[in-house]
Design an enzyme around this catalytic site. Structure first.
Site, PDB file in Angstrom:
ATOM      1  N   TYR A  12       0.669  -1.422  -0.008  1.00 56.94           N
ATOM      2  CA  TYR A  12       0.018  -0.054   0.069  1.00 56.94           C
ATOM      3  C   TYR A  12       0.910   1.317  -0.034  1.00 56.94           C
ATOM      4  O   TYR A  12       0.535   1.966  -0.778  1.00 56.94           O
ATOM      5  CB  TYR A  12      -1.220  -0.066   1.332  1.00 56.94           C
ATOM      6  CG  TYR A  12      -2.043  -0.907   1.260  1.00 56.94           C
ATOM      7  CD1 TYR A  12      -2.686  -1.076   0.003  1.00 56.94           C
ATOM      8  CD2 TYR A  12      -2.762  -1.549   2.258  1.00 56.94           C
ATOM      9  CE1 TYR A  12      -3.860  -1.795  -0.357  1.00 56.94           C
ATOM     10  CE2 TYR A  12      -3.708  -2.394   1.991  1.00 56.94           C
ATOM     11  CZ  TYR A  12      -4.335  -2.582   0.843  1.00 56.94           C
ATOM     12  OH  TYR A  12      -5.374  -3.410   0.770  1.00 56.94           O
ATOM     13  N   SER A  34       9.881  -6.314  -5.895  1.00 53.72           N
ATOM     14  CA  SER A  34       8.880  -7.121  -5.114  1.00 53.72           C
ATOM     15  C   SER A  34       9.678  -8.365  -5.239  1.00 53.72           C
ATOM     16  O   SER A  34      10.435  -8.773  -6.076  1.00 53.72           O
ATOM     17  CB  SER A  34       7.535  -7.075  -6.067  1.00 53.72           C
ATOM     18  OG  SER A  34       6.855  -8.161  -5.737  1.00 53.72           O
ATOM     19  N   CYS A 147       2.320   6.559  11.135  1.00 49.18           N
ATOM     20  CA  CYS A 147       0.964   7.223  10.778  1.00 49.18           C
ATOM     21  C   CYS A 147       0.464   7.802  12.118  1.00 49.18           C
ATOM     22  O   CYS A 147       0.129   9.255  12.039  1.00 49.18           O
ATOM     23  CB  CYS A 147       0.228   6.621   9.752  1.00 49.18           C
ATOM     24  SG  CYS A 147      -0.273   4.717  10.722  1.00 49.18           S
TER      25      CYS A 147
HETATM   26  N1  LIG Z   1      -0.113   1.212   5.553  1.00 41.62           N
HETATM   27  C1  LIG Z   1       0.340   2.336   6.309  1.00 41.62           C
HETATM   28  O1  LIG Z   1      -0.672   3.135   6.341  1.00 41.62           O
HETATM   29  C2  LIG Z   1       1.603   2.784   6.720  1.00 41.62           C
HETATM   30  C3  LIG Z   1       1.782   4.029   7.233  1.00 41.62           C
HETATM   31  C4  LIG Z   1       3.058   4.381   7.813  1.00 41.62           C
HETATM   32  C5  LIG Z   1       4.252   3.476   7.703  1.00 41.62           C
HETATM   33  N2  LIG Z   1       3.681   2.314   7.326  1.00 41.62           N
HETATM   34  C6  LIG Z   1       5.019   1.434   7.288  1.00 41.62           C
HETATM   35  O2  LIG Z   1       5.350   1.285   5.898  1.00 41.62           O
HETATM   36  C7  LIG Z   1       6.037   0.046   5.565  1.00 41.62           C
HETATM   37  C8  LIG Z   1       5.300  -0.784   4.516  1.00 41.62           C
HETATM   38  O3  LIG Z   1       3.867  -0.675   4.963  1.00 41.62           O
HETATM   39  P1  LIG Z   1       2.709  -1.123   3.832  1.00 41.62           P
HETATM   40  O4  LIG Z   1       1.508  -0.696   4.390  1.00 41.62           O
HETATM   41  O5  LIG Z   1       3.015  -0.870   2.439  1.00 41.62           O
HETATM   42  O6  LIG Z   1       2.922  -2.808   3.833  1.00 41.62           O
HETATM   43  P2  LIG Z   1       2.424  -3.907   2.766  1.00 41.62           P
HETATM   44  O7  LIG Z   1       1.297  -3.385   2.003  1.00 41.62           O
HETATM   45  O8  LIG Z   1       2.345  -5.039   3.437  1.00 41.62           O
HETATM   46  O9  LIG Z   1       3.592  -4.038   1.645  1.00 41.62           O
HETATM   47  C9  LIG Z   1       4.872  -4.397   2.155  1.00 41.62           C
HETATM   48  C10 LIG Z   1       5.835  -4.721   0.988  1.00 41.62           C
HETATM   49  O10 LIG Z   1       6.959  -5.245   1.476  1.00 41.62           O
HETATM   50  C11 LIG Z   1       7.412  -6.415   0.611  1.00 41.62           C
HETATM   51  N3  LIG Z   1       7.748  -7.385   1.682  1.00 41.62           N
HETATM   52  C12 LIG Z   1       7.179  -8.024   2.664  1.00 41.62           C
HETATM   53  N4  LIG Z   1       7.744  -8.825   3.329  1.00 41.62           N
HETATM   54  C13 LIG Z   1       9.051  -8.724   2.741  1.00 41.62           C
HETATM   55  C14 LIG Z   1      10.166  -9.546   2.944  1.00 41.62           C
HETATM   56  N5  LIG Z   1      10.365 -10.522   3.895  1.00 41.62           N
HETATM   57  N6  LIG Z   1      11.291  -9.288   2.080  1.00 41.62           N
HETATM   58  C15 LIG Z   1      11.131  -8.436   0.941  1.00 41.62           C
HETATM   59  N7  LIG Z   1      10.242  -7.640   0.912  1.00 41.62           N
HETATM   60  C16 LIG Z   1       9.019  -7.863   1.572  1.00 41.62           C
HETATM   61  C17 LIG Z   1       6.182  -6.751  -0.102  1.00 41.62           C
HETATM   62  O11 LIG Z   1       6.389  -7.169  -1.307  1.00 41.62           O
HETATM   63  P3  LIG Z   1       6.193  -8.561  -1.957  1.00 41.62           P
HETATM   64  O12 LIG Z   1       5.624  -9.389  -1.138  1.00 41.62           O
HETATM   65  O13 LIG Z   1       5.883  -8.676  -3.413  1.00 41.62           O
HETATM   66  O14 LIG Z   1       7.824  -8.775  -2.086  1.00 41.62           O
HETATM   67  C18 LIG Z   1       5.454  -5.319  -0.089  1.00 41.62           C
HETATM   68  O15 LIG Z   1       5.764  -4.733  -1.536  1.00 41.62           O
HETATM   69  C19 LIG Z   1       5.953  -0.929   6.853  1.00 41.62           C
HETATM   70  O16 LIG Z   1       6.983  -0.814   7.650  1.00 41.62           O
HETATM   71  C20 LIG Z   1       4.633  -0.078   7.666  1.00 41.62           C
HETATM   72  O17 LIG Z   1       4.633  -0.118   8.946  1.00 41.62           O
HETATM   73  C21 LIG Z   1       2.630   1.807   6.971  1.00 41.62           C
END
Ligand SMILES: NC(=O)c1ccc[n+]([C@@H]2O[C@H](COP(=O)([O-])OP(=O)(O)OC[C@H]3O[C@@H](n4cnc5c(N)ncnc54)[C@H](OP(=O)(O)O)[C@@H]3O)[C@@H](O)[C@H]2O)c1
Length: 340
Positions: A12, A34, A147
Site C-alpha cells: 500500500y 517485489s 502514521c
Molecule cells: N500502511 C500504512 O498506512 C503505513 C503508514 C506508515 C508506515 N507504514 C510502514 O510502511 C512499511 C510498508 O507498509 P505497507 O502498508 O506498504 O505494507 P504492505 O502493504 O504489506 O507492503 C509491504 C511490501 O514489502 C514487501 N515485503 C514483505 N515482506 C518482505 C520480505 N520479507 N522481504 C522483502 N520484501 C518484503 C512486499 O512485497 P512482496 O511480497 O511483493 O515482496 C510489499 O511490497 C511498513 O513498515 C509499515 O509499518 C505503513
C-alpha cells in the site's frame, strides 16, 4: 532529475508512493522491487497506475545502488533494517518502516525485536519536516514517522509546555490500509466493516517515537480499528491545572505553524465541519488540527486528522525527498483531498 528506486513497491505505501512519484516533475523512477511479482507490470498490481508507469517489478539487486539518488524502503519493520545496513552510505535512503525511528536500541527491542544495526540509529533523522526540516536536508537516512505518530506529534508538539505535568491520553481511530496489504483475519472486509474494534488497548508501538519526540513519558494511548479504508483520527485529552484559553491555543498554533503549508488549524464556528475531519484530509498530504478547552473538567481536547498513507507515509516520504534535493516541498503533493 532525481533518480529513484523503490524497494517493496507492491504494498500500500509503495503503491501510493509510486502514484505520487509518477506525476512528480523532478523524478525518474528507475526500478521498483517485489519478491512475489518479479516480471509483472506495476499496473497489474496497482491498476490506478495504468498509463502512468510503464515498468515491471524487478528483483532487488544491490549491485548498482549507487547509480540512483534515493531509495525508498517500503518494507515491513525488521525486513527493512537488513536491507538498509547493506546500502547505507551508497545512496540516500528514506525508510518507511519503524526500524530507524527510535534512537535507543533497548526501547526499539522492547517494542519490536533486537536491532540488527544499532550503530545506524543515531545516523537516522526522524522525517517529520515541520519539526526536523534542517536535519532532513543533509540526511543520508531518513526514518519516515509512523502514521499515528505523525497525527499525534504534529498536534501536540507546539503544546509541550502544557504536557510535562499533565495527565495525557490519546484515542486513535485507524483505517484498514494501515495494516498493509497482506491479508489477515482482522483486516478482511467482512470482519472489519460495521464495527469499531479495539486493536491496541495500551502500549501501542508508536508511543515509543511519540515519547521520544515530545520528550515525555506520561502519555498513554488506545487505538481502535474502524471501518474506513484510510485515515487516522486522533483525539488527545490533556488534563492539566495549567489550563489555557482557546485564544491562547490559537496563538500557540498560529505562531508555530504559520509557515507550514501542510498544517491546517481548523477551529471554525459552524458545525459539522468546525473541527478536523477525515474527509477534509483524505487523499491529501494535509494534517488538520483543532482544539477545545473544557474548563469545567480541567482538560484541553486536541483533534487531529491525516490520511494515513499520504501525510502518514508516502506523501511525507516525498516531502522529505523534496527537502533533501532542494525541490519545492509541495511538489507532487499540492492538491486537496477528495471529499466524497
Ligand atoms: N500502511 C500504512 O498506512 C503505513 C503508514 C506508515 C508506515 N507504514 C510502514 O510502511 C512499511 C510498508 O507498509 P505497507 O502498508 O506498504 O505494507 P504492505 O502493504 O504489506 O507492503 C509491504 C511490501 O514489502 C514487501 N515485503 C514483505 N515482506 C518482505 C520480505 N520479507 N522481504 C522483502 N520484501 C518484503 C512486499 O512485497 P512482496 O511480497 O511483493 O515482496 C510489499 O511490497 C511498513 O513498515 C509499515 O509499518 C505503513
Amino acid at each position: 532529475m532525481v533518480k529513484v528506486g523503490v524497494i517493496g513497491g507492491s504494498g500500500y505505501t509503495g503503491g501510493e508512493l509510486l502514484r505520487i512519484l509518477s506525476i512528480h516533475p523532478e523524478v525518474e523512477i528507475k526500478w521498483v522491487t517485489s519478491r512475489k511479482y518479479i516480471g509483472r507490470r506495476i499496473s497489474d498490481i496497482h491498476p490506478n497506475l495504468r498509463g502512468f508507469i510503464d515498468l515491471k517489478f524487478t528483483q532487488l539487486s544491490l549491485d548498482n545502488i549507487d547509480m540512483i539518488d534515493v531509495v525508498f524502503c517500503c518494507l515491513p519493520h525488521t525486513v527493512s533494517m537488513n536491507i538498509v545496513k547493506k546500502i547505507y552510505g551508497k545512496t540516500r535512503i528514506i525508510d518507511l518502516s519503524a526500524d530507524f525511528r527510535i534512537r535507543d536500541p533497548a526501547v526499539y527491542e522492547k517494542y519490536y525485536v533486537k536491532h540488527m544495526c544499532p550503530e545506524l540509529l543515531d545516523k537516522a533523522v526522524y522525517g517529520l519536516p515541520e519539526i526536523y526540516r534542517e536535519q532532513i536536508r543533509g540526511a543520508m537516512l531518513v526514518a519516515n514517522p509512523g502514521c499515528n505518530s505523525t497525527a499525534i506529534i504534529l498536534s501536540l508538539y507546539p503544546l509541550r509546555k502544557f504536557l510535562e505535568k499533565s495527565f495525557i491520553t490519546i484515542d486513535i481511530k485507524e483505517g484498514s490500509s494501515a495494516s498493509g496489504r497482506n491479508p489477515s483475519l482482522s483486516n478482511i472486509h467482512a470482519e472489519r466493516i460495521n464495527t469499531v474494534r479495539i486493536y491496541m488497548p495500551m502500549e501501542h508501538r508508536h508511543l515509543a517515537e511519540i515519547r521520544q519526540v515530545l520528550g515525555i513519558e506520561n502519555i498513554s494511548m488506545t487505538a481502535h480499528a474502524v471501518g474506513m479504508a484510510r485515515g487516522i483520527y486522533a483525539t488527545t485529552y490533556i488534563f492539566t491545572e495549567n489550563l489555557p484559553s482557546e485564544k491562547d491555543l490559537w496563538k500557540i498554533y498560529r505562531e508555530y505553524y504559520s509557515k507550514e503549508y501542510f498544517i491546517r488549524i481548523v477551529n471554525r464556528k459552524y458545525p459539522p465541519y468546525n473541527l478536523p475531519d477525515i474527509k477534509g484530509v483524505v487523499y491529501s498530504n494535509f494534517c488538520e488540527i483543532g482544539f477545545k478547552v473544557d474548563k469545567g473538567n480541567g482538560r484541553i481536547i486536541i483533534f487531529s486528522a491525516i490520511d494515513s498513507l499520504i501525510k502518514g507515509a508516502a506523501g511525507q516520504a516525498v516531502q522529505n525527498m523534496n527537502i533533501i534535493f532542494g525541490i519545492d516541498e509541495k511538489t507532487g503533493l499540492d492538491y486537496p483531498g477528495f471529499y466524497v
